[in-house]
Design an enzyme around this catalytic site. Structure first.
Site, PDB file in Angstrom:
ATOM      1  N   ASP A 206      -1.839   4.312  14.562  1.00  0.00           N
ATOM      2  CA  ASP A 206      -3.287   4.072  14.395  1.00  0.00           C
ATOM      3  C   ASP A 206      -3.750   2.979  15.355  1.00  0.00           C
ATOM      4  O   ASP A 206      -4.398   2.014  14.970  1.00  0.00           O
ATOM      5  CB  ASP A 206      -3.602   3.698  12.943  1.00  0.00           C
ATOM      6  CG  ASP A 206      -2.871   2.448  12.491  1.00  0.00           C
ATOM      7  OD1 ASP A 206      -1.804   2.121  13.074  1.00  0.00           O
ATOM      8  OD2 ASP A 206      -3.356   1.784  11.561  1.00  0.00           O
ATOM      9  N   PRO A 227      -1.798 -10.614  14.570  1.00  0.00           N
ATOM     10  CA  PRO A 227      -3.036 -11.264  15.018  1.00  0.00           C
ATOM     11  C   PRO A 227      -3.778 -11.976  13.893  1.00  0.00           C
ATOM     12  O   PRO A 227      -4.606 -12.849  14.154  1.00  0.00           O
ATOM     13  CB  PRO A 227      -3.871 -10.098  15.554  1.00  0.00           C
ATOM     14  CG  PRO A 227      -3.360  -8.893  14.830  1.00  0.00           C
ATOM     15  CD  PRO A 227      -1.896  -9.139  14.624  1.00  0.00           C
ATOM     16  N   GLU A 296       7.230  -4.274   6.543  1.00  0.00           N
ATOM     17  CA  GLU A 296       6.822  -5.454   7.304  1.00  0.00           C
ATOM     18  C   GLU A 296       7.445  -6.726   6.703  1.00  0.00           C
ATOM     19  O   GLU A 296       7.837  -7.640   7.429  1.00  0.00           O
ATOM     20  CB  GLU A 296       5.291  -5.576   7.331  1.00  0.00           C
ATOM     21  CG  GLU A 296       4.789  -6.710   8.197  1.00  0.00           C
ATOM     22  CD  GLU A 296       3.274  -6.684   8.357  1.00  0.00           C
ATOM     23  OE1 GLU A 296       2.796  -6.190   9.402  1.00  0.00           O
ATOM     24  OE2 GLU A 296       2.576  -7.152   7.435  1.00  0.00           O
TER      25      GLU A 296
HETATM   26  C1  5GW Z   1      -0.607   6.397   4.366  1.00  0.00           C
HETATM   27  C2  5GW Z   1      -1.108   5.684   3.295  1.00  0.00           C
HETATM   28  C3  5GW Z   1      -0.860   4.345   3.171  1.00  0.00           C
HETATM   29  C4  5GW Z   1      -0.111   3.738   4.145  1.00  0.00           C
HETATM   30  C5  5GW Z   1       0.404   4.449   5.215  1.00  0.00           C
HETATM   31  C6  5GW Z   1       0.146   5.786   5.316  1.00  0.00           C
HETATM   32  C7  5GW Z   1       0.678   6.535   6.445  1.00  0.00           C
HETATM   33  C8  5GW Z   1       1.304   5.872   7.486  1.00  0.00           C
HETATM   34  C9  5GW Z   1       0.532   7.957   6.548  1.00  0.00           C
HETATM   35  O1  5GW Z   1      -0.020   8.657   5.665  1.00  0.00           O
HETATM   36  N1  5GW Z   1       1.000   8.603   7.658  1.00  0.00           N
HETATM   37  C10 5GW Z   1       1.610   7.914   8.664  1.00  0.00           C
HETATM   38  O2  5GW Z   1       1.994   8.540   9.660  1.00  0.00           O
HETATM   39  N2  5GW Z   1       1.797   6.553   8.567  1.00  0.00           N
HETATM   40  C11 5GW Z   1       2.489   5.856   9.641  1.00  0.00           C
HETATM   41  O3  5GW Z   1       2.857   4.555   9.233  1.00  0.00           O
HETATM   42  C12 5GW Z   1       1.597   5.692  10.866  1.00  0.00           C
HETATM   43  O4  5GW Z   1       2.381   5.662  12.034  1.00  0.00           O
HETATM   44  C13 5GW Z   1       0.995   4.334  10.625  1.00  0.00           C
HETATM   45  O5  5GW Z   1       0.491   3.744  11.797  1.00  0.00           O
HETATM   46  C14 5GW Z   1       2.191   3.580  10.029  1.00  0.00           C
HETATM   47  C15 5GW Z   1       1.827   2.334   9.198  1.00  0.00           C
HETATM   48  O6  5GW Z   1       0.777   2.598   8.297  1.00  0.00           O
HETATM   49  P1  5GW Z   1      -0.656   1.954   8.518  1.00  0.00           P
HETATM   50  O7  5GW Z   1      -0.970   1.983   9.981  1.00  0.00           O
HETATM   51  O8  5GW Z   1      -1.649   2.633   7.642  1.00  0.00           O
HETATM   52  O9  5GW Z   1      -0.448   0.474   8.064  1.00  0.00           O
HETATM   53  P2  5GW Z   1      -1.363  -0.768   8.502  1.00  0.00           P
HETATM   54  O10 5GW Z   1      -0.713  -1.939   7.863  1.00  0.00           O
HETATM   55  O11 5GW Z   1      -1.378  -0.856   9.995  1.00  0.00           O
HETATM   56  O12 5GW Z   1      -2.758  -0.505   7.976  1.00  0.00           O
HETATM   57 MN    MN Z   2      -1.265   0.471  11.506  1.00  0.00          MN
END
Ligand code: 5GW
Ligand code: MN
Length: 346
Positions: A206, A227, A296
């Site tokens: 993302d 950050p 994390e």
């Molecule tokens: C879905 C719901 C909650 C948290 C993570 C997900 C999710 C993460 C998903 O449904 N599908 C997915 O491919 N991911 C992977 O985990 C993505 O590569 C994503 O960038 C990574 C980490 O989750 P993020 O980006 O939602 O976490 P934050 O802390 O960057 O918001």
């Molecule tokens: Mn993310």
């Protein structure tokens, strides 16, 4: 020759053999420590070659670049950690010098990125911008782990660069996606990368590249400073604070708060990290505990004990919604602002 004489001769012979063995061993030690190979003139070929991609930086002769200074440079930010790892900021490195050094090594870099469920929508921008900014001119393989291979866009890539698609089953809970990431990174390194890759970076999908991310980021174990917390006092860092968890970092402890969304290094180090985080995450789960920020938190625990050899400034993972601060001279990679209700499964 009587019996007494032959015993003496046997002893002398044994001593001679022993002296020979000791001499041979010492000479070997000296050779390994490089004493026999010191040579001032680089044009004389030496007998050993150093294969490790991380050490022995060779620059092409007559390369022209700006003279390094000991008294000028970034003075608004800290550029080295207390364990003497560089902290990479714009203005602390010479991109063309570093590229020339690593070009001679013909390095190969792997990236893992997960796009499960609705997160496939981030792939077009992620892949397109990676092709514009990530290790330009170097061999790169982008491993996309997804449950919907048909949603992986066809991005045209330069020579020596390719997208590799890997199928993963859809997870029931989102927390499971986190946990499985480390497992899949571990198996990818074991099964596929060992023979053909020098470095690996594991990135959130993302996000987008906006500026150069290249050879300056290479190291044995590489962490990116989050950050959101780079000026926060220790007590306010969101580590897992319950001693029952294997991600526990005690109050008054911790160096920096690192991102779960970007880390990397040489294969062996990232393998150990992935394996450790996965094992601890699963053992916690068996005990009915989930760390505050899932993997994390485990990554931060790992980096507290295993100090990263290179630390990347928040230039390397900003967040689109954050206002830029004066020390940020360039944003290289940044998390897209997302509508959680829209993209998360549950
Ligand atoms: C879905 C719901 C909650 C948290 C993570 C997900 C999710 C993460 C998903 O449904 N599908 C997915 O491919 N991911 C992977 O985990 C993505 O590569 C994503 O960038 C990574 C980490 O989750 P993020 O980006 O939602 O976490 P934050 O802390 O960057 O918001
Ligand atoms: Mn993310």
């Amino acid at each position: 020759m009587n019996m007494g004489n032959s015993k003496v001769w046997t002893l002398v012979l044994l001593l001679a053999v022993l002296a020979g063995v000791v001499y041979y061993y010492m000479a070997g030690l000296q050779r390994r420590s490089g004493i026999f190979f010191e040579n001032e003139d680089q044009s004389v070929p030496v007998e050993i070659t150093i294969k490790d991609p991380e050490f022995h930086l060779v620059a092409p002769d007559h390369l022209k670049y700006k003279q390094p200074s000991l008294v000028q440079g970034r003075s608004d930010v800290v550029t080295v950690t207390p364990w003497l790892a560089p902290v990479v900021w714009e203005g602390t490195f010479d991109p063309s010098l570093l590229d020339s050094v690593y070009r001679l090594k013909n390095i190969s870099v792997a990236v893992t990125v997960f796009a499960v469920g609705k997160y496939t929508r981030f792939l077009p921008d992620f892949l397109k911008t990676a092709e514009q900014h990530f290790f330009l001119g170097f061999r790169v393989r982008l491993y996309v782990f997804t449950d919907q291979p048909d949603k992986v866009p066809k991005v045209s890539m330069a020579k020596g660069r390719q997208v590799m698609v890997r199928l993963v089953p859809i997870s029931k809970r989102w927390q499971e996606i986190s946990a499985r990431r480390m497992e899949l990174i571990q198996t990818l390194i074991e099964a596929e990368l060992q023979s053909n890759t020098d470095y690996i970076f594991c990135l959130d999908v993302d996000s987008k590249f906006h500026g150069r991310w290249g050879t300056e980021s290479l190291g044995s174990l590489v962490a990116v400073i989050h950050p959101g917390y780079y000026t926060t006092p220790r007590t306010g860092l969101p580590y897992e604070r319950r001693p029952q968890s294997r991600a526990y970092v005690a109050h008054g402890e911790g160096d920096f708060y690192y991102c779960g969304g970007a880390f990397g290094g040489i294969l062996q180090e990232v393998y150990l990290l992935a394996k450790t985080c996965r094992t601890n995450f699963e053992a916690d789960a068996k005990d009915g505990i989930e760390a505050a920020w899932q993997e994390e938190s485990h990554l931060n625990r790992f980096m507290w004990i295993n100090k990263p050899s290179k630390v990347l400034s928040p230039e390397y993972l900003w967040q689109d919604f954050k206002a830029i601060t004066p020390e940020i001279h360039i944003i290289r990679f940044s998390g897209v602002t997302k509508n959680y209700a829209d993209i998360r499964p549950n």
